[in-house]
Design an enzyme around this catalytic site. Structure first.
Site, PDB file in Angstrom:
ATOM      1  N   ASP A 108       3.628   7.046  -7.310  1.00  0.00           N
ATOM      2  CA  ASP A 108       4.851   6.694  -6.585  1.00  0.00           C
ATOM      3  C   ASP A 108       6.109   6.764  -7.434  1.00  0.00           C
ATOM      4  O   ASP A 108       7.213   6.641  -6.908  1.00  0.00           O
ATOM      5  CB  ASP A 108       4.723   5.272  -6.005  1.00  0.00           C
ATOM      6  CG  ASP A 108       3.797   5.266  -4.816  1.00  0.00           C
ATOM      7  OD1 ASP A 108       3.856   6.238  -4.054  1.00  0.00           O
ATOM      8  OD2 ASP A 108       3.034   4.313  -4.650  1.00  0.00           O
ATOM      9  N   HIS A 158       0.837  -1.203   0.000  1.00  0.00           N
ATOM     10  CA  HIS A 158       0.000   0.000   0.000  1.00  0.00           C
ATOM     11  C   HIS A 158       0.873   1.254   0.000  1.00  0.00           C
ATOM     12  O   HIS A 158       0.966   1.947  -1.002  1.00  0.00           O
ATOM     13  CB  HIS A 158      -0.914  -0.057   1.223  1.00  0.00           C
ATOM     14  CG  HIS A 158      -2.010   0.956   1.222  1.00  0.00           C
ATOM     15  ND1 HIS A 158      -2.288   1.777   0.163  1.00  0.00           N
ATOM     16  CD2 HIS A 158      -2.914   1.288   2.181  1.00  0.00           C
ATOM     17  CE1 HIS A 158      -3.312   2.551   0.458  1.00  0.00           C
ATOM     18  NE2 HIS A 158      -3.709   2.286   1.677  1.00  0.00           N
ATOM     19  N   HIS A 206      -1.483   0.558 -12.286  1.00  0.00           N
ATOM     20  CA  HIS A 206      -2.400   0.866 -11.188  1.00  0.00           C
ATOM     21  C   HIS A 206      -3.656   0.031 -11.344  1.00  0.00           C
ATOM     22  O   HIS A 206      -4.097  -0.210 -12.475  1.00  0.00           O
ATOM     23  CB  HIS A 206      -2.756   2.367 -11.198  1.00  0.00           C
ATOM     24  CG  HIS A 206      -3.339   2.844  -9.909  1.00  0.00           C
ATOM     25  ND1 HIS A 206      -4.659   2.687  -9.586  1.00  0.00           N
ATOM     26  CD2 HIS A 206      -2.755   3.455  -8.850  1.00  0.00           C
ATOM     27  CE1 HIS A 206      -4.870   3.189  -8.383  1.00  0.00           C
ATOM     28  NE2 HIS A 206      -3.732   3.658  -7.910  1.00  0.00           N
TER      29      HIS A 206
END
Ligand code: ACO
Length: 439
Positions: free
Chosen positions: A372, A277, A316
């Site tokens: 990220d 996560h 994603h």
């Protein structure tokens, strides 16, 4: 403003299902593009048979709530908080205003904004015993573990927080949590460095005060570069909410027991602590270091395509076109590097992105940079060690968790979270005493 609020009537839409065990047909209303689990439960193989249920580990295709907080369209690359596009909020707003928007449902007017900022600023300090408590951790304690324990401990300082039916009381705890998270996060960071904890400076804004608590040494006042403060505000805005992800689901699930909000937030922090996560940006940094130089990028990409490893920071579950946060974060990275100097890993990241976006393997699978891909590089340029990355995520996500918790508490549809299981173990065994079991 156009009202695009989803309706909750079925408008005559339905699903006809035939149970081939019994030959019986059922008509299930379709509401908001879903069928109700309780309607499925009416389907039984016989009068006494078990109710039909859905097997959905990880809630891949199960809606757990109706929510008016965050909208995502993964195919179009859209992210909105309370209807406002993330691009506009990142460009024009600031974190505390976005936190107000998430929690209250609308942007504050001038008076509401002043009151909100005053309330949050007034509550940045924590009880001195929290400091003593944090000082008790080992010298090498992980800052996220310290944050997790400290937020849980806050419930013992505010026992009235268990009265979650009182709106004024709920508001008080929301203010406290948003206000105190940077203090606890900064102290966890200072602890790992063996440096004295720095008290909040309430003359500074939210992000500026956080930076001061992290980095101030002997100077009277620590004033970070305005461009770094703004970049941190933007990162906070981007991370404030992301609808029903793992940590938000944890907050809602634990909150459904009607526990106090500090304990529910602790569940969210625990979920975010996990590498699947909150930890992907750290993995991106490790990957870039391992690649080492631009000329090694093609070889690395070939390894990814051969299935030997993953291109971290790409792909994603929801965004299949692009992650709108990644575009904004790339700009924030440039702003930060203008102050700190360019992180040498950036060149490798840009080359990786360039090659991957043109390569059929990634194009076919709709793999794009996610939030990220660049955030770890920014955090590193701001002098954060990788252990702090999840803390930097938890601080702004607190407003999203609290907005979701508030929505849960007010939602009459909600019940204590209690999924079903498919039991696969033995049954009706006869107990044999330990002596008789041999061995
Ligand atoms: N590199 C290479 N191939 C990939 C990647 C990647 N980063 N991501 C997905 N693929 C490939 C898979 O191998 C699969 O290929 P196949 O069809 O030939 O088997 C296909 O793309 C679909 O991948 P899934 O794993 O089914 O996609 P899923 O939606 O389950 O996973 C996830 C999404 C976990 C984010 C994945 O893309 C990934 O592991 N990315 C790298 C880790 C990462 O950056 N995580 C951060 C996400 S953002 C956040 O959480 C804040």
């Amino acid at each position: 403003m156009t009202d695009q609020t989803a309706t909750s009537s079925s408008d005559g839409q339905s699903l006809t299902v035939r149970d081939n065990r019994t030959g019986q047909d059922y008509e299930l209303p379709i509401v908001d593009g879903t069928i109700r689990g309780s309607d499925l439960a009416k389907i039984k193989a016989g009068d006494d048979g078990p109710a039909l249920a859905v097997f959905d580990p990880g809630f891949i295709n199960t809606a757990s709530c109706r929510s008016a907080i965050t909208y995502i369209d993964g195919d179009q690359g859209v992210l909105e908080y309370r209807g406002y596009p993330i691009e506009q909020l990142a460009e024009k707003s600031n974190y505390l205003e976005v936190a107000y928007l998430l929690v209250h449902g609308e942007l504050p007017n001038k008076e509401q904004s002043d009151t909100w900022v005053h309330e949050i600023t007034y509550h940045t300090f924590v009880h001195e015993n929290v400091k003593t408590f944090m000082q008790g951790f080992r010298y090498d304690a992980h800052p996220m573990g310290m944050l997790l324990a400290s937020v849980g401990a806050l419930s013992t300082f505010y026992p009235e927080s268990s009265n979650i039916t009182d709106a004024g009381n709920r508001h008080m705890q929301i203010v406290r949590l948003i206000a105190k998270m940077p203090t606890l996060g900064a102290w966890a960071f200072r602890h790992a460095q063996g440096k004295p904890y720095v008290y909040p400076d309430n003359d500074l804004g939210y992000a500026a005060n956080f930076l001061a608590m992290l980095f101030r040494m002997s100077e009277q006042r620590f004033e970070a570069d305005e461009r770094l403060i703004r970049a941190l505000e933007v990162l906070f805005i981007l991370h404030a909410d992301h609808e029903q992800n793992c940590s938000t689901n944890a907050v809602r699930s634990v909150g459904s027991s009607q526990v106090d909000p500090y304990s529910a937030m602790t569940a969210g922090i625990a979920a975010l602590y996990g590498p699947l996560h909150g930890g992907a940006n750290e993995a991106v940094l490790r990957m870039l270091r391992r690649i080492g130089s631009i000329d090694k990028v093609p070889e690395f990409i070939e390894g990814v395509k051969a299935g030997k490893e993953r291109l971290m920071g790409f792909g994603h579950r929801v965004y299949k076109n692009y992650d709108p946060r990644a575009k904004i974060i790339k700009q924030a990275a440039e702003d930060v590097f203008a102050v700190t100097g360019v992180n040498p890993l950036l060149k490798i990241a840009v080359e990786l992105e360039k090659i991957a976006l043109e390569d059929e393997y990634f194009v076919k699978r709709r793999l794009y940079p996610n939030v990220d891909f660049y955030s770890g590089l920014i955090y590193e340029a701001l002098s954060f060690p990788p252990e702090m990355f999840t803390v930097l995520f938890a601080i702004p996500r607190t407003s999203g968790w609290l907005a979701q918790w508030l929505e849960l508490v007010d939602d009459s549809d909600q019940k204590i979270a209690r999924p079903k299981q498919i039991y696969t173990g033995p049954r009706k065994l006869d107990y044999v005493s330990c002596q008789e079991r041999g061995g």
